[in-house]
Design a protein around this motif. Structure first.
Motif, PDB file in Angstrom:
ATOM      1  N   HIS A 163       0.838  -1.221   0.016  1.00 10.99           N
ATOM      2  CA  HIS A 163       0.004  -0.171   0.133  1.00 10.99           C
ATOM      3  C   HIS A 163       0.878   1.171  -0.014  1.00 10.99           C
ATOM      4  CE1 HIS A 163      -3.489  -2.782   1.123  1.00 10.99           C
ATOM      5  NE2 HIS A 163      -2.466  -3.184   1.995  1.00 10.99           N
ATOM      6  N   SER A 164       1.784   1.180  -0.793  1.00  7.27           N
ATOM      7  CA  SER A 164       2.625   2.349  -0.829  1.00  7.27           C
ATOM      8  C   SER A 164       1.943   3.566  -0.906  1.00  7.27           C
ATOM      9  CB  SER A 164       3.846   2.237  -1.789  1.00  7.27           C
ATOM     10  OG  SER A 164       3.250   2.118  -3.053  1.00  7.27           O
ATOM     11  N   SER A 165       0.825   3.534  -1.849  1.00  7.49           N
ATOM     12  CA  SER A 165      -0.122   5.078  -2.047  1.00  7.49           C
ATOM     13  C   SER A 165      -0.545   5.571  -0.708  1.00  7.49           C
ATOM     14  CB  SER A 165      -1.067   4.631  -3.296  1.00  7.49           C
ATOM     15  OG  SER A 165      -1.810   3.741  -2.957  1.00  7.49           O
ATOM     16  N   LYS A 166      -0.511   4.829   0.255  1.00  9.60           N
ATOM     17  CA  LYS A 166      -1.239   5.152   1.345  1.00  9.60           C
ATOM     18  C   LYS A 166      -0.224   5.845   2.392  1.00  9.60           C
ATOM     19  CE  LYS A 166      -5.168   4.481   0.849  1.00  9.60           C
ATOM     20  NZ  LYS A 166      -6.094   5.440   0.777  1.00  9.60           N
ATOM     21  N   LEU A 167       0.948   6.370   1.726  1.00 11.57           N
ATOM     22  CA  LEU A 167       2.231   6.926   2.484  1.00 11.57           C
ATOM     23  C   LEU A 167       2.528   8.132   1.839  1.00 11.57           C
ATOM     24  CD1 LEU A 167       4.080   6.707   5.029  1.00 11.57           C
ATOM     25  CD2 LEU A 167       5.534   5.757   3.431  1.00 11.57           C
ATOM     26  N   ILE A 168       2.595   9.328   2.740  1.00  8.15           N
ATOM     27  CA  ILE A 168       3.323  10.538   2.196  1.00  8.15           C
ATOM     28  C   ILE A 168       4.414  10.814   3.456  1.00  8.15           C
ATOM     29  CG2 ILE A 168       2.822  12.913   2.070  1.00  8.15           C
ATOM     30  CD1 ILE A 168       0.046  12.347   1.290  1.00  8.15           C
ATOM     31  N   LEU A 169       5.431  11.253   2.894  1.00  9.24           N
ATOM     32  CA  LEU A 169       6.763  11.720   3.807  1.00  9.24           C
ATOM     33  C   LEU A 169       6.760  13.220   3.842  1.00  9.24           C
ATOM     34  CD1 LEU A 169       9.010   9.052   2.307  1.00  9.24           C
ATOM     35  CD2 LEU A 169       8.108   8.879   4.702  1.00  9.24           C
ATOM     36  N   ALA A 170       6.814  13.680   5.341  1.00 10.63           N
ATOM     37  CA  ALA A 170       7.016  15.009   5.457  1.00 10.63           C
ATOM     38  C   ALA A 170       8.069  15.343   6.049  1.00 10.63           C
ATOM     39  CB  ALA A 170       5.850  15.374   6.252  1.00 10.63           C
ATOM     40  N   TYR A 171       9.033  16.004   5.636  1.00  9.83           N
ATOM     41  CA  TYR A 171      10.526  16.078   6.184  1.00  9.83           C
ATOM     42  C   TYR A 171      10.209  17.451   6.764  1.00  9.83           C
ATOM     43  CZ  TYR A 171      15.162  18.084   6.676  1.00  9.83           C
ATOM     44  OH  TYR A 171      16.183  18.766   7.389  1.00  9.83           O
ATOM     45  N   GLU A 172      10.535  17.671   8.145  1.00  9.98           N
ATOM     46  CA  GLU A 172      10.289  18.780   9.003  1.00  9.98           C
ATOM     47  C   GLU A 172      11.297  18.849   9.955  1.00  9.98           C
ATOM     48  OE1 GLU A 172       5.722  19.933   9.295  1.00  9.98           O
ATOM     49  OE2 GLU A 172       6.181  18.271  10.900  1.00  9.98           O
ATOM     50  N   PRO A 173      12.412  19.453   9.717  1.00 14.98           N
ATOM     51  CA  PRO A 173      13.567  19.690  10.407  1.00 14.98           C
ATOM     52  C   PRO A 173      13.104  20.178  11.736  1.00 14.98           C
ATOM     53  CG  PRO A 173      13.928  21.083   8.548  1.00 14.98           C
ATOM     54  CD  PRO A 173      12.371  20.443   8.456  1.00 14.98           C
ATOM     55  N   VAL A 174      12.992  19.451  12.981  1.00 13.59           N
ATOM     56  CA  VAL A 174      12.531  20.087  14.317  1.00 13.59           C
ATOM     57  C   VAL A 174      13.067  21.492  14.461  1.00 13.59           C
ATOM     58  CG1 VAL A 174      12.812  19.545  16.763  1.00 13.59           C
ATOM     59  CG2 VAL A 174      13.244  17.799  15.162  1.00 13.59           C
ATOM     60  N   SER A 224       6.889   6.596  -6.227  1.00 16.30           N
ATOM     61  CA  SER A 224       5.556   7.585  -6.273  1.00 16.30           C
ATOM     62  C   SER A 224       5.165   8.042  -5.142  1.00 16.30           C
ATOM     63  CB  SER A 224       4.448   6.970  -7.149  1.00 16.30           C
ATOM     64  OG  SER A 224       4.138   5.761  -6.230  1.00 16.30           O
ATOM     65  N   ILE A 225       5.891   7.621  -3.670  1.00 16.91           N
ATOM     66  CA  ILE A 225       5.571   8.533  -2.841  1.00 16.91           C
ATOM     67  C   ILE A 225       5.702  10.028  -2.833  1.00 16.91           C
ATOM     68  CG2 ILE A 225       6.173   8.458  -0.299  1.00 16.91           C
ATOM     69  CD1 ILE A 225       6.477   5.402  -0.339  1.00 16.91           C
ATOM     70  N   LYS A 226       4.727  10.636  -2.301  1.00 13.96           N
ATOM     71  CA  LYS A 226       5.044  12.044  -2.058  1.00 13.96           C
ATOM     72  C   LYS A 226       5.875  12.534  -1.077  1.00 13.96           C
ATOM     73  CE  LYS A 226       1.240  13.220  -5.336  1.00 13.96           C
ATOM     74  NZ  LYS A 226      -0.064  13.826  -5.528  1.00 13.96           N
ATOM     75  N   LEU A 227       6.681  13.741  -1.326  1.00 11.08           N
ATOM     76  CA  LEU A 227       7.480  14.214  -0.246  1.00 11.08           C
ATOM     77  C   LEU A 227       6.867  15.703  -0.006  1.00 11.08           C
ATOM     78  CD1 LEU A 227      11.106  13.363  -1.667  1.00 11.08           C
ATOM     79  CD2 LEU A 227       9.491  11.835  -0.143  1.00 11.08           C
ATOM     80  N   LEU A 228       6.740  16.091   1.343  1.00 11.92           N
ATOM     81  CA  LEU A 228       6.220  17.215   1.876  1.00 11.92           C
ATOM     82  C   LEU A 228       7.450  17.748   2.695  1.00 11.92           C
ATOM     83  CD1 LEU A 228       2.635  16.727   3.224  1.00 11.92           C
ATOM     84  CD2 LEU A 228       3.396  16.883   0.833  1.00 11.92           C
ATOM     85  N   TYR A 229       7.438  19.225   2.579  1.00 13.83           N
ATOM     86  CA  TYR A 229       8.422  20.151   3.394  1.00 13.83           C
ATOM     87  C   TYR A 229       7.665  20.626   4.585  1.00 13.83           C
ATOM     88  CZ  TYR A 229      10.773  23.451   5.840  1.00 13.83           C
ATOM     89  OH  TYR A 229      11.532  24.100   6.913  1.00 13.83           O
ATOM     90  N   GLY A 230       7.954  20.681   5.930  1.00  5.11           N
ATOM     91  CA  GLY A 230       7.347  21.382   6.708  1.00  5.11           C
ATOM     92  C   GLY A 230       8.179  22.057   7.929  1.00  5.11           C
ATOM     93  N   GLY A 231       7.741  23.119   8.362  1.00  2.00           N
ATOM     94  CA  GLY A 231       8.644  23.767   9.172  1.00  2.00           C
ATOM     95  C   GLY A 231       8.606  25.349   8.853  1.00  2.00           C
ATOM     96  N   SER A 232       7.772  26.235   9.411  1.00  2.00           N
ATOM     97  CA  SER A 232       7.961  27.809   9.343  1.00  2.00           C
ATOM     98  C   SER A 232       7.442  28.159   7.945  1.00  2.00           C
ATOM     99  CB  SER A 232       9.270  28.391   9.651  1.00  2.00           C
ATOM    100  OG  SER A 232       9.565  28.205  11.137  1.00  2.00           O
ATOM    101  N   VAL A 233       6.715  27.412   7.478  1.00  2.00           N
ATOM    102  CA  VAL A 233       6.226  27.718   5.926  1.00  2.00           C
ATOM    103  C   VAL A 233       5.276  29.050   6.144  1.00  2.00           C
ATOM    104  CG1 VAL A 233       4.833  27.156   3.963  1.00  2.00           C
ATOM    105  CG2 VAL A 233       6.352  25.375   5.130  1.00  2.00           C
TER     106      VAL A 233
END
Ligand code: PGA
Length: 360
Positions: free
Chosen positions: A162-173, A207-216
Motif C-alpha cells: 500500500h505504498s500509495s497510503k504513505l506521504i513523507l513529510a520532512y520537518e527539521p525540528v 511515487s511516494i510524495k514528499l512534503l516539506y514542513g517547518g515555518s512555511v
C-alpha cells in the motif's frame, strides 16, 4: 504535473467557534479559486466532526493529528483508526516531532499507528527530521536515513502493498515554529537524498510524495515549492490564519497554472514551427492549395503562399523565442540558491530553546 499537497496542521489550538470560522473561510476561497491542489485541514480531534460537516461536499480533505496504536478496546482516551475512518478522516499524521520529543513516542509506537491507519484505508503523513543538535553536527542525512529505514523496515509488508497510503513529510525540528527554514541549497540536497533513499529501498516507493514542513509562510511557500522533489507543504502556525493559509494555496496555484499554460503554449508553438518548416521544404504548393485554391491569390495563392508562410514562420519563431526565454527565466529563478532563507540572528536566539529537544 503532479497534484500538489497543501496540509494545515492546527495542532492543539482554537475553539469550536474559531475552527468553524477558519474552515468556512478556507472553504470559501477553495470554491472561488478552484485550486487543483489536494488541500488537507488537520484540526484537533474533538473538532473533526464539525469540520467534516462543513467540508464534506467540497474538495477539502480531512486529516487527524493522531491515532491510537491499538485497535478498539480498553484504551481510555484514545481514538482508533476505525473511529477516524468512521468520522470521515482521509489522512493522519504520524511521527510528528512534538509527539517524538514532547510526548516521548518512539518508532515502535509509530509502526503500530502506521499499521492501524493502513488497515483502515487512511493515508499516513509520516513526519521525520533532525534536531538542531543533529543539524549543527552535520548529521542531518544520517538521522533521516535512520528514521526512514526504521519506518520502511518495520512496516515492510504493509507499505510494499500500500505504498500509495504513505506521504513523507520532512520537518527539521529546528525549523518548526521558529521562523527558520533550511537554505535552498540544503533543501535541494536533502530532498534529493530523501528521494534517492526511498527509491533505493524499493522501486514501488518512487511515487511516494514528499512534503516539506517547518515555518512555511506565504512569503517562502513559492520558493520552497520550487525545490526539486518537494510535492507539497505541511503548514503549522500559518494554517491557523485563514488569509495566510489561503495566500499559500494561491501563490502556488498562480505559479503552477502560469507555468503549465506557458509550457503548453511552448509545445504547441514548437509543433507549429516544425510543421511550417516541413511545409516550406517543398510542400509549399500543397499548403498553398489547401489554404488558397479559389481563395485570395495574393495572400494564400502561389506567390502569396510563400510570403504568408514566411511571415507566419517569423511570428511563430518569435513567439517560441519569447516562451523559451520566459521558461528559462522561471527555471533560473528556481535554481537561484544563493538567497538564504535562514535568518542567522534568529537562529542563534533559538539555539538554547531547542537544546531541550536534543537527546544525547
Ligand atoms: P510550523 O509547524 O509551520 O508552525 O513551523 C509545522 C509543523 O509542525 O507541522
Amino acid at each position: 504535473m503532479l497534484k500538489k499537497i497543501i496540509a494545515g496542521n492546527w495542532k492543539q489550538n482554537g475553539t469550536l467557534k474559531s475552527s468553524i470560522s477558519l474552515t468556512k473561510k478556507v472553504l470559501q476561497a477553495v470554491k472561488k479559486e478552484k485550486y487543483t491542489h489536494e488541500i488537507i485541514i488537520i484540526p484537533p480531534s474533538i473538532f473533526l466532526l464539525p469540520v467534516k460537516d462543513l467540508i464534506h461536499k467540497s474538495q477539502i480533505k480531512l486529516g487527524a493529528q493522531n491515532v491510537s496504536a491499538f485497535d478498539d478496546g480498553a484504551y481510555t482516551g484514545e481514538i482508533s483508526g476505525s473511529m477516524l475512518k468512521d468520522s470521515g478522516v482521509d489522512y493522519c499524521l504520524v511521527g510528528h516531532s512534538e509527539r517524538r520529543h514532547l510526548l516521548n513516542e518512539d518508532e515502535s509506537a509509530f509502526s503500530s499507528k502506521v499499521s492501524r491507519l493502513i488497515d483502515n484505508d487512511i493515508t499516513v503523513i509520516y513526519c521525520f527530521g533532525e534536531t538542531l543538535n543533529d543539524y549543527k553536527n552535520k548529521k542531518t542525512k544520517i538521522i533521516i536515513k535512520r528514521q526512514l529505514k526504521k519506518l520502511f523496515l518495520n512496516n515492510e509488508n504493509n507499505l510494499k502493498k500500500h505504498s500509495s497510503k504513505l506521504i513523507l513529510a520532512y520537518e527539521p525540528v529546528w525549523a518548526i515554529g521558529t521562523g527558520l527554514v533550511p537554505t535552498p541549497e540544503e533543501l535541494v540536497s536533502i530532498f534529493k537524498y530523501i528521494r534517492d533513499t526511498v527509491n533505493n529501498l524499493d522501486k514501488k516507493y518512487a511515487s511516494i510524495k514528499l512534503l516539506y514542513g517547518g515555518s512555511v509562510t506565504p512569503d517562502n511557500a513559492s520558493s520552497l515549492m520550487d525545490t526539486e522533489h518537494i510535492d507539497g507543504l505541511l503548514i503549522g502556525g500559518a494554517s491557523l490564519i485563514a488569509k495566510k493559509f489561503i495566500d499559500i494555496c494561491s501563490t502556488i496555484w498562480d505559479k503552477y497554472t502560469m507555468q503549465t499554460a506557458l509550457l503548453t503554449i511552448h509545445i504547441i508553438l514548437a509543433v507549429i514551427l516544425v510543421v511550417l518548416v516541413l511545409v516550406q521544404q517543398g510542400k509549399g504548393a500543397d499548403a498553398g492549395a489547401a489554404f488558397g485554391s479559389g481563395a485570395s491569390s495574393t495572400v494564400f495563392g502561389a506567390r502569396g503562399n510563400a510570403t504568408f508562410l514566411n511571415k507566419l514562420t517569423t511570428i511563430v519563431a518569435l513567439s517560441f523565442f519569447v516562451t523559451s526565454l520566459s521558461l528559462a527565466y522561471i527555471s533560473s529563478n528556481k535554481s537561484q540558491t544563493s538567497k538564504s532563507l535562514i535568518n542567522e540572528t534568529v537562529k542563534e536566539e533559538i539555539v538554547d530553546d531547542q537544546e531541550k529537544f536534543d537527546k544525547p
